[in-house]
Each structure stands twice: as C-alpha cells, then as structure tokens.
Design a protein around this motif. Structure first.
Motif, PDB file in Angstrom:
ATOM      1  N   TYR A   1       0.834  -1.192   0.000  1.00  0.00           N
ATOM      2  CA  TYR A   1       0.000   0.000   0.000  1.00  0.00           C
ATOM      3  C   TYR A   1       0.876   1.252   0.000  1.00  0.00           C
ATOM      4  CZ  TYR A   1      -3.118  -3.527   2.005  1.00  0.00           C
ATOM      5  OH  TYR A   1      -3.838  -4.681   2.233  1.00  0.00           O
TER       6      TYR A   1
ATOM      7  N   GLN B   1      -2.720  -6.115  -4.290  1.00  0.00           N
ATOM      8  CA  GLN B   1      -2.941  -7.348  -3.521  1.00  0.00           C
ATOM      9  C   GLN B   1      -2.075  -8.493  -4.039  1.00  0.00           C
ATOM     10  OE1 GLN B   1      -4.731  -7.032  -0.895  1.00  0.00           O
ATOM     11  NE2 GLN B   1      -6.775  -6.173  -1.237  1.00  0.00           N
TER      12      GLN B   1
ATOM     13  N   THR C   1       1.158  -6.221   3.995  1.00  0.00           N
ATOM     14  CA  THR C   1       0.464  -7.150   4.871  1.00  0.00           C
ATOM     15  C   THR C   1       0.333  -8.510   4.194  1.00  0.00           C
ATOM     16  OG1 THR C   1      -1.474  -7.428   6.290  1.00  0.00           O
ATOM     17  CG2 THR C   1      -1.868  -6.611   4.079  1.00  0.00           C
ATOM     18  N   LEU C   2       0.126  -9.511   5.014  1.00  0.00           N
ATOM     19  CA  LEU C   2      -0.148 -10.857   4.506  1.00  0.00           C
ATOM     20  C   LEU C   2      -1.632 -11.003   4.233  1.00  0.00           C
ATOM     21  CD1 LEU C   2       1.890 -13.279   6.804  1.00  0.00           C
ATOM     22  CD2 LEU C   2       1.970 -13.199   4.306  1.00  0.00           C
ATOM     23  N   THR C   3      -1.978 -11.776   3.236  1.00  0.00           N
ATOM     24  CA  THR C   3      -3.379 -12.125   3.016  1.00  0.00           C
ATOM     25  C   THR C   3      -3.912 -12.824   4.264  1.00  0.00           C
ATOM     26  OG1 THR C   3      -2.990 -12.392   0.659  1.00  0.00           O
ATOM     27  CG2 THR C   3      -4.957 -13.426   1.557  1.00  0.00           C
ATOM     28  N   GLY C   4      -5.055 -12.415   4.725  1.00  0.00           N
ATOM     29  CA  GLY C   4      -5.648 -13.024   5.908  1.00  0.00           C
ATOM     30  C   GLY C   4      -5.182 -12.431   7.222  1.00  0.00           C
ATOM     31  N   ALA C   5      -4.460 -11.324   7.149  1.00  0.00           N
ATOM     32  CA  ALA C   5      -3.928 -10.716   8.371  1.00  0.00           C
ATOM     33  C   ALA C   5      -4.950  -9.838   9.075  1.00  0.00           C
ATOM     34  CB  ALA C   5      -2.682  -9.896   8.021  1.00  0.00           C
ATOM     35  N   LEU C   6      -6.185  -9.834   8.599  1.00  0.00           N
ATOM     36  CA  LEU C   6      -7.290  -9.112   9.246  1.00  0.00           C
ATOM     37  C   LEU C   6      -7.036  -7.610   9.315  1.00  0.00           C
ATOM     38  CD1 LEU C   6      -8.065 -11.608  12.160  1.00  0.00           C
ATOM     39  CD2 LEU C   6      -8.915 -11.607   9.804  1.00  0.00           C
ATOM     40  N   GLY C   7      -6.237  -7.100   8.399  1.00  0.00           N
ATOM     41  CA  GLY C   7      -6.039  -5.659   8.330  1.00  0.00           C
ATOM     42  C   GLY C   7      -4.764  -5.158   8.966  1.00  0.00           C
ATOM     43  N   GLU C   8      -4.027  -6.003   9.664  1.00  0.00           N
ATOM     44  CA  GLU C   8      -2.808  -5.540  10.310  1.00  0.00           C
ATOM     45  C   GLU C   8      -1.738  -5.257   9.268  1.00  0.00           C
ATOM     46  OE1 GLU C   8      -1.331  -8.058  13.382  1.00  0.00           O
ATOM     47  OE2 GLU C   8       0.600  -7.030  13.476  1.00  0.00           O
ATOM     48  N   GLN C   9      -1.331  -4.022   9.158  1.00  0.00           N
ATOM     49  CA  GLN C   9      -0.345  -3.604   8.166  1.00  0.00           C
ATOM     50  C   GLN C   9       0.957  -3.215   8.856  1.00  0.00           C
ATOM     51  OE1 GLN C   9      -1.968  -0.621   5.535  1.00  0.00           O
ATOM     52  NE2 GLN C   9      -3.750  -1.871   5.012  1.00  0.00           N
TER      53      GLN C   9
ATOM     54  N   PHE D   1       4.417  -0.913   8.425  1.00  0.00           N
ATOM     55  CA  PHE D   1       4.753   0.320   7.734  1.00  0.00           C
ATOM     56  C   PHE D   1       6.258   0.504   7.603  1.00  0.00           C
ATOM     57  CE2 PHE D   1       0.862   2.721   7.131  1.00  0.00           C
ATOM     58  CZ  PHE D   1      -0.031   1.955   7.858  1.00  0.00           C
TER      59      PHE D   1
ATOM     60  N   PHE E   1      -7.609  -1.284  15.455  1.00  0.00           N
ATOM     61  CA  PHE E   1      -6.172  -1.155  15.650  1.00  0.00           C
ATOM     62  C   PHE E   1      -5.844   0.224  16.218  1.00  0.00           C
ATOM     63  CE2 PHE E   1      -5.188  -4.841  12.997  1.00  0.00           C
ATOM     64  CZ  PHE E   1      -6.321  -4.929  12.210  1.00  0.00           C
TER      65      PHE E   1
ATOM     66  N   ASN F   1      -8.071  -6.695   3.987  1.00  0.00           N
ATOM     67  CA  ASN F   1      -6.922  -6.074   4.657  1.00  0.00           C
ATOM     68  C   ASN F   1      -6.854  -4.565   4.485  1.00  0.00           C
ATOM     69  OD1 ASN F   1      -5.773  -8.353   5.867  1.00  0.00           O
ATOM     70  ND2 ASN F   1      -4.748  -8.918   3.981  1.00  0.00           N
TER      71      ASN F   1
END
Lengths: 113, 114
Positions: free
Chosen positions: A33, A50, A94-102, A104, B34, B100
């Motif tokens: 991103y 993605q 982020t990893l696929t399936g990481a539930l949004g945790e990015q 930076f 988060f 994500n």
C-alpha cells in the motif's frame, strides 16, 4: 531482519519533474500500500496492490502511478500532474488473511518547490 | 462504508497522569480495530489490535484498549504517561470483507508535560 525499507528518507524536486519513491519489503507479504500523510489529515490511500502485476486506485490516485513487477517492490511515481505533491509518503504491507494488520516503512518526505 | 473518528486532534497530559485517547468507529459488520503510534518523521508502529475474543486488549508500552460494541468505541488508555509517550496516535478499522484495507482516523497528537 525482515522489514520494509523506503528510500530516500528526504527528497527534494523542482515543480514539473516526475519523481519515484522506492518501497521494498522482505516479509514475503502479498499486499502492499501507499499512503499520503498531510498534517492534521491522517493517512489517505493512494494505491494498493494485492498481488504481483495487479494494483488498484485508492482514494487519491490522481497524479500518481505505481507498478508491481515483483512481490518485494512497489514503487510510487509522483507525476507532474499531482497538484500538491509535498507530503510525507508511507508504504505498508500485509499478509493475506492478516485481518487488516499492516506493517509500515519509515516514510519518505517529499518536498517540491 | 466504515469510518473512524478520533475525538481531539491534540491531547496534553502531565507526566504520570492517565492517558485517554478516544476512538469511535462506524461499521456495518463486526470490526477489527487497531491503534498505531507514530513518532516524528517515522512510520507507524502497531500498538495493539482487537479482532475477536477478549474485549480488553493489552499492547506494547503499557497501553490497553477496550472494544465496546454498544458504544462503537475503542478508546486507548495508559495509567501513567511517560515523556516517551509523546507521539501521534492513529485508530484504524478493518473487517472481514475489507481485504486487509484499513480506514484511519485523523490522528491524535499526545503531548506529555514534565
């Protein structure tokens, strides 16, 4: 150590010039991103990818372009069409399936005069 | 569509005082929440997250946050502020169908007075 690197840390350009910001990750993350940060405005999404060779526009894509030829790399070009390019630019992954945790990178501060 | 509101763009506390940074969200589906911290001229670092399970989550540096569904809130707290806590804090929301993608609040700058 795994992580995200952005280079350079500070970048200065003259108005009318295109400039490319680098973002590299060795976390084996699928998605990457680009965000723009201006004082008091939080983070705004420019582009995201993605998967390799595919990317989508975010909320403020006008005047920017990206490529995703390798999983590790997601460079952002700020073109001369971007009316107000001076900002702090952040790359994330982020990893696929990481539930949004990015995760930076450290950011690149671009100043255009 | 989802959104995040952080009440107070600037919060000032004395060293040793309670830190309370407010975050309210809107989401039509169960959210993932988060908190990130950003020190000057640096990237964002994850403080803590809520996905499922226990609604009180503990993070790094002594911070914690509680997910309150009825209040659509996820406020960040720390019992005793340190000078090193001075930074900008961002609340963000995602959900299972968001791929994500994160939606960020506008940020709260925390200042700690000696």
């Amino acid at each position: 150590d795994g992580g995200i690197t952005q280079s350079p840390k500070y970048l200065f350009r003259k108005e009318g010039q295109n400039v490319t910001l680098s973002c590299e990750q060795n976390l084996n993350h699928d998605a990457m991103y680009w965000y723009r940060q201006d004082p008091g405005q939080g983070l705004r999404l420019i582009y995201y990818s993605q998967i390799v060779n595919d990317f989508q526009k975010g909320d403020i894509a006008e005047g920017y372009s990206v490529s995703r030829e390798k999983k590790e790399s997601f460079p952002l070009t700020v073109t001369s069409a971007q009316k107000n390019p001076t900002a702090f630019y952040l790359c994330a992954s982020t990893l696929t399936g990481a539930l949004g945790e990015q995760y930076f990178g450290p950011g690149t501060r671009l100043t255009v005069t | 569509a989802q959104s995040v509101t952080q009440l107070g763009s600037h919060v000032s506390v004395s060293e040793g005082a309670l830190v309370l940074l407010r975050c309210n969200y809107s989401s039509s589906v169960p959210p993932y929440l988060f908190w990130y911290v950003q020190y000057p001229n640096q990237g964002l670092q994850l403080l803590l997250k809520y996905t499922t399970g226990a609604t009180l989550v503990k993070g790094i540096n002594g911070f914690e946050a509680e997910f309150k569904k009825s209040e659509t809130s996820f406020h960040l707290t720390k019992p005793s502020a340190h000078m090193s806590d001075a930074a900008e804090y961002f609340c963000a929301v995602s959900h299972n169908n968001a791929g994500n993608m994160l939606t960020f609040g506008g940020g709260t700058r925390l200042m700690v007075k000696p």
